[in-house]
Design a protein around this motif. Structure first.
Motif, PDB file in Angstrom:
ATOM      1  N   MET A  92      19.070 -15.992   5.760  1.00 44.82           N
ATOM      2  CA  MET A  92      19.429 -15.051   4.678  1.00 44.82           C
ATOM      3  C   MET A  92      18.391 -14.020   4.469  1.00 44.82           C
ATOM      4  N   ASN A  93      18.805 -12.761   4.612  1.00 46.28           N
ATOM      5  CA  ASN A  93      17.934 -11.708   3.922  1.00 46.28           C
ATOM      6  C   ASN A  93      17.443 -11.927   2.719  1.00 46.28           C
ATOM      7  N   ARG A  94      16.346 -11.521   2.445  1.00 44.63           N
ATOM      8  CA  ARG A  94      15.884 -11.517   1.082  1.00 44.63           C
ATOM      9  C   ARG A  94      14.725 -10.502   0.536  1.00 44.63           C
ATOM     10  N   MET A  95      14.892 -10.150  -0.662  1.00 42.42           N
ATOM     11  CA  MET A  95      14.070  -8.860  -0.904  1.00 42.42           C
ATOM     12  C   MET A  95      12.698  -9.453  -1.423  1.00 42.42           C
ATOM     13  N   ILE A  96      11.790  -8.927  -1.413  1.00 40.95           N
ATOM     14  CA  ILE A  96      10.619  -9.219  -1.601  1.00 40.95           C
ATOM     15  C   ILE A  96       9.981  -8.457  -2.779  1.00 40.95           C
ATOM     16  N   ILE A  97       9.745  -9.436  -4.088  1.00 40.22           N
ATOM     17  CA  ILE A  97       9.046  -8.634  -5.181  1.00 40.22           C
ATOM     18  C   ILE A  97       7.660  -8.640  -4.964  1.00 40.22           C
ATOM     19  N   PHE A  98       6.861  -7.405  -5.121  1.00 38.38           N
ATOM     20  CA  PHE A  98       5.747  -7.185  -5.051  1.00 38.38           C
ATOM     21  C   PHE A  98       5.216  -7.149  -6.655  1.00 38.38           C
ATOM     22  N   ARG A 115      16.125  -2.119  -3.557  1.00 38.34           N
ATOM     23  CA  ARG A 115      15.622  -2.532  -2.245  1.00 38.34           C
ATOM     24  C   ARG A 115      14.222  -2.902  -2.569  1.00 38.34           C
ATOM     25  N   ARG A 116      13.611  -2.551  -3.637  1.00 39.31           N
ATOM     26  CA  ARG A 116      12.273  -3.208  -4.066  1.00 39.31           C
ATOM     27  C   ARG A 116      11.858  -3.193  -5.523  1.00 39.31           C
ATOM     28  N   PHE A 117      10.753  -3.879  -5.733  1.00 31.41           N
ATOM     29  CA  PHE A 117      10.431  -3.963  -7.215  1.00 31.41           C
ATOM     30  C   PHE A 117       9.021  -4.206  -7.378  1.00 31.41           C
ATOM     31  N   ASN A 118       8.237  -3.378  -7.948  1.00 28.46           N
ATOM     32  CA  ASN A 118       6.681  -3.386  -8.198  1.00 28.46           C
ATOM     33  C   ASN A 118       6.384  -3.099  -9.437  1.00 28.46           C
ATOM     34  N   ILE A 119       5.512  -4.047 -10.005  1.00 30.12           N
ATOM     35  CA  ILE A 119       4.949  -3.942 -11.252  1.00 30.12           C
ATOM     36  C   ILE A 119       3.373  -3.675 -11.096  1.00 30.12           C
ATOM     37  N   ARG A 120       2.896  -2.718 -11.811  1.00 35.32           N
ATOM     38  CA  ARG A 120       1.502  -2.422 -11.875  1.00 35.32           C
ATOM     39  C   ARG A 120       0.793  -1.993 -13.080  1.00 35.32           C
ATOM     40  N   GLN A 121      -0.159  -2.759 -13.582  1.00 32.29           N
ATOM     41  CA  GLN A 121      -0.759  -2.315 -14.735  1.00 32.29           C
ATOM     42  C   GLN A 121      -2.451  -2.575 -14.364  1.00 32.29           C
ATOM     43  N   VAL A 122      -3.259  -1.542 -14.436  1.00 34.17           N
ATOM     44  CA  VAL A 122      -4.394  -1.381 -13.430  1.00 34.17           C
ATOM     45  C   VAL A 122      -5.342  -0.385 -14.299  1.00 34.17           C
ATOM     46  N   ASP A 129      16.234 -10.588 -12.929  1.00 36.14           N
ATOM     47  CA  ASP A 129      17.406 -11.738 -12.604  1.00 36.14           C
ATOM     48  C   ASP A 129      16.966 -12.004 -11.136  1.00 36.14           C
ATOM     49  N   ALA A 130      16.705 -13.327 -10.929  1.00 35.60           N
ATOM     50  CA  ALA A 130      16.348 -13.755  -9.680  1.00 35.60           C
ATOM     51  C   ALA A 130      17.521 -13.533  -8.843  1.00 35.60           C
ATOM     52  N   SER A 131      18.856 -13.762  -9.137  1.00 36.53           N
ATOM     53  CA  SER A 131      20.018 -13.261  -8.104  1.00 36.53           C
ATOM     54  C   SER A 131      19.977 -12.073  -7.424  1.00 36.53           C
ATOM     55  N   THR A 132      19.492 -11.275  -8.188  1.00 31.07           N
ATOM     56  CA  THR A 132      19.322  -9.582  -7.575  1.00 31.07           C
ATOM     57  C   THR A 132      18.462  -9.728  -6.269  1.00 31.07           C
ATOM     58  N   TRP A 133      17.424 -10.872  -6.192  1.00 28.38           N
ATOM     59  CA  TRP A 133      16.567 -10.765  -5.068  1.00 28.38           C
ATOM     60  C   TRP A 133      16.899 -11.727  -4.303  1.00 28.38           C
ATOM     61  N   LEU A 134      17.818 -12.891  -4.410  1.00 27.79           N
ATOM     62  CA  LEU A 134      17.866 -13.912  -3.743  1.00 27.79           C
ATOM     63  C   LEU A 134      19.249 -13.659  -2.779  1.00 27.79           C
TER      64      LEU A 134
END
Length: 200
Positions: free
Chosen positions: A1-7, A93-100, A190-195
């Motif tokens: 199964m292809n899976r999206m990766i959450i960074f 296709r991707r998801f990134n949260i950044r607080q720096v 929502d986890a289903s978006t990435w699974l």
């Protein structure tokens, strides 16, 4: 199964305002607005579009680059930005949260220099400022702000002054923007978006 990766990258934040990926804001009093800017990159010669919505400190930016749409949600003065993207206008296709903390951010704003350059862009008068992110010979970032603090043009210059990329206002509407337009959609959390398997 292809899976999206959450960074997910979260670091300690401070109260200063340097969130990269969002329009530059000079203060917290910028009004609600929706703006469309034409984007040009001299490296590939392509022309694209950026749409910016702002409400109460939160900003939603969508920029087309070919068949991809790059999307940012963030709060400039809280140093937080969530980025995502779509391919062919439909699949996230991707998801990134950044607080720096800005001093640890390569693109963090170290200084803002006033200039005496005034220009009219898309019918709006604005004043140019230089944003210092790194010492020479790094690129030179420029922003042009209206009297009420709206970014209506940007330029990134090579260290010798040639234009690398630029964005210029084509349309603007000052007026109420709903909170739903500037906050990330629940779908991203929502986890289903990435699974689920990728469609492509």
């Amino acid at each position: 199964m292809n899976r999206m990766i959450i960074f997910l990258v979260i670091a300690l934040a401070t109260g200063t305002a340097h969130a990269s990926g969002l329009p530059f804001f000079p203060n917290t009093n910028v009004p609600d607005y929706t703006a469309k800017l034409a984007v040009r990159d001299t490296l590939d010669g392509k022309g694209d579009w950026r749409v910016v919505q702002h409400h109460n400190g939160w900003t939603h930016v969508e920029e087309t680059q070919g068949d991809e749409t790059h999307i940012w949600y963030g709060h400039f003065f809280q140093n937080i930005v969530l980025s995502t993207g779509k391919k062919d206008g439909e699949e996230i296709r991707r998801f990134n949260i950044r607080q720096v903390e800005p001093s640890f951010d390569y693109l963090g704003i170290k200084q803002v220099k006033e200039t005496n350059d005034i220009e009219k862009v898309g019918g709006e008068e604005c004043g140019w400022r230089e944003i210092v992110r790194a010492p020479p010979p790094s690129p030179i970032w420029m922003t042009c702000l209206t009297s009420d603090g709206i970014e209506v043009a940007t330029k990134v210059l090579f260290s010798k002054g040639e234009v690398m990329s630029e964005a210029r206002l084509t349309e603007i509407k000052r007026g109420p923007v709903s909170e739903a337009e500037v906050l990330p959609p629940k779908q991203l959390f929502d986890a289903s978006t990435w699974l689920k398997p990728l469609r492509t």
